[in-house]
Every structure is written in C-alpha cells, then in structure tokens.
Enzyme design. Structure first.
Site, PDB file in Angstrom:
ATOM      1  N   ALA A   8      -5.776   0.705  -7.872  1.00 28.15           N
ATOM      2  CA  ALA A   8      -6.201   2.073  -8.148  1.00 28.15           C
ATOM      3  C   ALA A   8      -6.438   2.780  -6.829  1.00 28.15           C
ATOM      4  CB  ALA A   8      -7.487   2.072  -8.968  1.00 28.15           C
ATOM      5  N   ASN A 193      -6.019   5.320   0.454  1.00 32.71           N
ATOM      6  CA  ASN A 193      -5.315   4.428   1.377  1.00 32.71           C
ATOM      7  C   ASN A 193      -6.176   3.253   1.841  1.00 32.71           C
ATOM      8  OD1 ASN A 193      -3.055   6.214   1.300  1.00 32.71           O
ATOM      9  ND2 ASN A 193      -4.066   7.503   2.838  1.00 32.71           N
ATOM     10  N   ARG A 194      -7.188   2.926   1.054  1.00 35.11           N
ATOM     11  CA  ARG A 194      -8.084   1.809   1.349  1.00 35.11           C
ATOM     12  C   ARG A 194      -8.902   2.012   2.621  1.00 35.11           C
ATOM     13  NH1 ARG A 194      -6.848   1.471  -3.171  1.00 35.11           N
ATOM     14  NH2 ARG A 194      -6.318  -0.395  -4.370  1.00 35.11           N
ATOM     15  N   LEU A 195      -8.967   3.235   3.115  1.00 38.50           N
ATOM     16  CA  LEU A 195      -9.831   3.537   4.259  1.00 38.50           C
ATOM     17  C   LEU A 195     -11.207   3.926   3.721  1.00 38.50           C
ATOM     18  CD1 LEU A 195      -7.414   5.460   6.659  1.00 38.50           C
ATOM     19  CD2 LEU A 195      -8.172   3.077   6.770  1.00 38.50           C
TER      20      LEU A 195
END
Length: 215
Positions: A8, A193-195
């Site tokens: 997600a 973006n998983r940041l």
C-alpha cells in the site's frame, strides 16, 4: 496469492520535529484521540496494543491487550492475570514494549519502558467497573494454563456464577493492573515511496530529547 506483491502507498501529511509536542505523552494522547474520533474508531479498536515481553534469557512473546488508562504520571495501564504467560515474563523481567497501529491514518507508535503492578486499590476499582460476565470470566479462567477441554472451562464459569449468585464478584488474588513507565516513544507516519517519517523521544533526566530516524 503472492504476498510480496501486496503493498500500500501512503498519502498522508508528514511529521516535522518542530511541530511535535514537547511531551510525548501529550503527543500520544492527541493521536489516540484522533483514532477514537475516527468514524471507524470502534471497529479499529484504537486502544488495542501489542504488548511484547521477554523471559530473562531473551525469548520474546507478544499479544494484543487493551490500554485502559494513562495515569497522572504518564504511565500506560492495562489489566490481566498475574499468573498468565505475560505475568510470568514481567515478574522475571519487568521491561516491555507496546506498539499501536492505526491503519486509517498510516500511523504507528512504539513505546518502551519498565513495568510495575498497579496498587490493589486501582485494580479493584477497575475490576468493579467491568461487566459482570467479564468479572466471572476472570474468576473462571486459569489464564495461559493447559486445560483438558472447553467443557471444563464452561463448567468452571457455571460454578462461578452459582458461587456468586446475587452477590458481588471479588477481585481474584492473581488478577490486576500493570503500569508501563515510558523511557522511549517512536511516532511513525507512513509516507510515499517508503520514505516514512520516524520521530523518536528519549527520556533525558526529567526532559525528552527529540530526534529523527531514517525510515
């Protein structure tokens, strides 16, 4: 189903150190209240938390329990059987970690600290506020211990109902509260973006130091 393909993305606002409250207990209360106020708050059980304990030799164990109070000292309070597996762990190693996850906001809070039992008076006050069926269940169940069958458990409940029919159910000797005194909080906010944003508070004397962690 390929589990590796499930993912997600997060479209939430970020966290800035300068916008976080100075006391992590206050910051936690703010996030918790937002989770409670969410239209699906009841369904998500916002007070549900993973409680992780460990044996003295380091074997971890985790389960879901419910947060029942944040006391005047900022301690996180929950209630359970003292003779359960978690009770055995905490008697030998009184340190634990809590983890809250509020998926509707893409948020997680991790809390680490030391644990002690609450006073008997606090345990009695909470126990007396529970539904009678829950009180009887606490009396009937030998939590975490092997039982021969479901029938025996139901018979134990029937015996408790008969024993206390028409009267108050007393607080069991091996049941009560625990209070975790936090030494560390981590507030996690999912980002694109998983940041992700991770803001950690560490106790420094009577104050809290605030730092950002890499995602």
């Amino acid at each position: 189903m390929e589990l590796g393909d499930l993912r997600a993305d997060y479209e939430h606002a970020g966290l800035k150190e300068t916008e976080m409250l100075g006391d992590p207990v206050d910051q936690f209360k703010e996030w918790l209240q937002q989770a409670i106020d969410h239209p699906l708050g009841d369904w998500f059980e916002p007070t549900a938390m993973t409680l992780a304990t460990a044996t003295p030799d380091g074997m971890p164990s985790a389960r879901i329990v419910l947060l029942k109070d944040i006391d005047a000292k900022g301690r996180m309070v929950f209630f359970t059987s003292y003779s359960s597996q978690k009770g055995d762990n905490l008697a030998a190693n009184p340190r634990a970690a809590l983890c809250f996850y509020w998926g509707q906001f893409g948020r997680q809070v991790r809390i680490e600290g030391t644990i002690e039992k609450t006073s008997r008076a606090i345990s009695e006050a909470y126990f007396s506020s529970r539904p009678r069926a829950s009180q009887l269940g606490a009396v009937a169940s030998d939590q975490s211990r092997v039982i021969a069958s479901r029938d025996l458990l139901e018979q134990s409940l029937a015996d408790a109902e008969l024993k206390y029919a028409g009267g108050a159910v007393p607080l069991p000797e091996d049941w009560g509260g625990y209070a975790l005194t936090p030494a560390k909080f981590e507030f996690w906010q999912g980002r694109r973006n998983r940041l992700h944003d991770r803001i950690v508070y560490r106790r420094s004397g009577e104050a809290w130091a605030i730092e950002r962690l890499g995602p």
